[in-house]
Design a protein around this motif. Structure first.
Motif, PDB file in Angstrom:
ATOM      1  N   TYR A   9      33.720  38.045  48.635  1.00 11.92           N
ATOM      2  CA  TYR A   9      34.189  39.426  48.545  1.00 11.92           C
ATOM      3  C   TYR A   9      33.450  40.150  47.427  1.00 11.92           C
ATOM      4  CZ  TYR A   9      37.975  37.760  51.501  1.00 11.92           C
ATOM      5  OH  TYR A   9      38.695  37.230  52.533  1.00 11.92           O
ATOM      6  N   ALA A  10      32.962  41.347  47.731  1.00 13.23           N
ATOM      7  CA  ALA A  10      32.212  42.142  46.750  1.00 13.23           C
ATOM      8  C   ALA A  10      32.507  43.626  46.990  1.00 13.23           C
ATOM      9  CB  ALA A  10      30.717  41.862  46.892  1.00 13.23           C
ATOM     10  N   ARG A  11      31.885  44.478  46.196  1.00 12.38           N
ATOM     11  CA  ARG A  11      31.949  45.930  46.414  1.00 12.38           C
ATOM     12  C   ARG A  11      30.672  46.343  47.121  1.00 12.38           C
ATOM     13  NH1 ARG A  11      32.735  45.242  41.296  1.00 12.38           N
ATOM     14  NH2 ARG A  11      30.994  46.522  40.659  1.00 12.38           N
ATOM     15  N   GLU A  12      30.771  47.315  48.021  1.00  7.92           N
ATOM     16  CA  GLU A  12      29.622  47.650  48.866  1.00  7.92           C
ATOM     17  C   GLU A  12      28.385  48.099  48.100  1.00  7.92           C
ATOM     18  OE1 GLU A  12      30.019  50.955  51.600  1.00  7.92           O
ATOM     19  OE2 GLU A  12      31.513  51.864  50.292  1.00  7.92           O
ATOM     20  N   GLY A  13      28.517  48.719  46.977  1.00 11.50           N
ATOM     21  CA  GLY A  13      27.359  49.181  46.225  1.00 11.50           C
ATOM     22  C   GLY A  13      26.899  48.210  45.150  1.00 11.50           C
ATOM     23  N   ALA A  44      39.832  49.855  53.509  1.00  7.66           N
ATOM     24  CA  ALA A  44      40.702  49.908  52.340  1.00  7.66           C
ATOM     25  C   ALA A  44      40.868  48.498  51.807  1.00  7.66           C
ATOM     26  CB  ALA A  44      42.065  50.496  52.699  1.00  7.66           C
ATOM     27  N   GLY A  45      41.259  48.405  50.544  1.00  9.89           N
ATOM     28  CA  GLY A  45      41.524  47.111  49.950  1.00  9.89           C
ATOM     29  C   GLY A  45      41.984  47.265  48.514  1.00  9.89           C
ATOM     30  N   PHE A  46      42.615  46.221  47.998  1.00 11.69           N
ATOM     31  CA  PHE A  46      42.978  46.229  46.587  1.00 11.69           C
ATOM     32  C   PHE A  46      42.789  44.839  46.028  1.00 11.69           C
ATOM     33  CE2 PHE A  46      46.960  44.805  48.374  1.00 11.69           C
ATOM     34  CZ  PHE A  46      47.486  43.949  47.425  1.00 11.69           C
ATOM     35  N   GLY A  47      42.588  44.793  44.747  1.00 11.17           N
ATOM     36  CA  GLY A  47      42.356  43.535  44.050  1.00 11.17           C
ATOM     37  C   GLY A  47      42.222  43.816  42.579  1.00 11.17           C
ATOM     38  N   LEU A  63      33.987  50.548  48.079  1.00 16.00           N
ATOM     39  CA  LEU A  63      34.831  49.866  49.045  1.00 16.00           C
ATOM     40  C   LEU A  63      34.483  48.383  49.109  1.00 16.00           C
ATOM     41  CD1 LEU A  63      34.982  52.481  51.920  1.00 16.00           C
ATOM     42  CD2 LEU A  63      36.880  51.684  50.515  1.00 16.00           C
ATOM     43  N   PRO A  64      35.465  47.544  49.434  1.00 17.28           N
ATOM     44  CA  PRO A  64      35.188  46.112  49.536  1.00 17.28           C
ATOM     45  C   PRO A  64      34.314  45.790  50.740  1.00 17.28           C
ATOM     46  CG  PRO A  64      37.566  46.547  49.429  1.00 17.28           C
ATOM     47  CD  PRO A  64      36.880  47.845  49.606  1.00 17.28           C
TER      48      PRO A  64
END
Length: 103
Positions: A9-13, A44-47, A63-64
């Motif tokens: 799991y990562a952030r798109e940028g 959407a997502g949270f962490g 976004l994730p």
């Protein structure tokens, strides 16, 4: 065939070595002999970075994304070791899966 589904799991940028992290991970998996991988963008997502969701006003790469690989146990271990060696702090899940091709 019994294999491992590894999700990173990562952030798109997010970047690593001047490349999008998702691209770097796919290239690294290919070099380890993994047959294929997929990058999925979340709406959407949270962490640990809080709640992020797609809206009219773009979040600029926050976004994730999920980088999903189906691979052998040895390849999964090698991929996680490479991430650790590179200093990447990524949340991941690892599940046993049965894979095949429909006829």
């Amino acid at each position: 065939m019994e294999q491992i589904c590894l999700r990173l799991y990562a952030r798109e940028g997010q970047q690593h070595q001047r490349h999008l992290l998702s691209d770097w991970l796919l290239d690294s998996a290919r070099q380890l002999g993994v047959a294929g991988g997929t990058v999925l963008r979340a709406s959407a997502g949270f962490g640990r970075h809080g709640l992020q969701e797609d809206s009219f006003f773009e979040l600029g790469g926050e976004l994730p994304v999920i980088i999903e690989l189906v691979l052998s146990q040895a390849q999964a271990e090698a991929m996680l070791a490479l991430c650790a060696e590179q200093g990447l702090h990524l949340f991941y899940t690892r599940m046993s899966v049965t894979s095949g091709i429909t006829v």
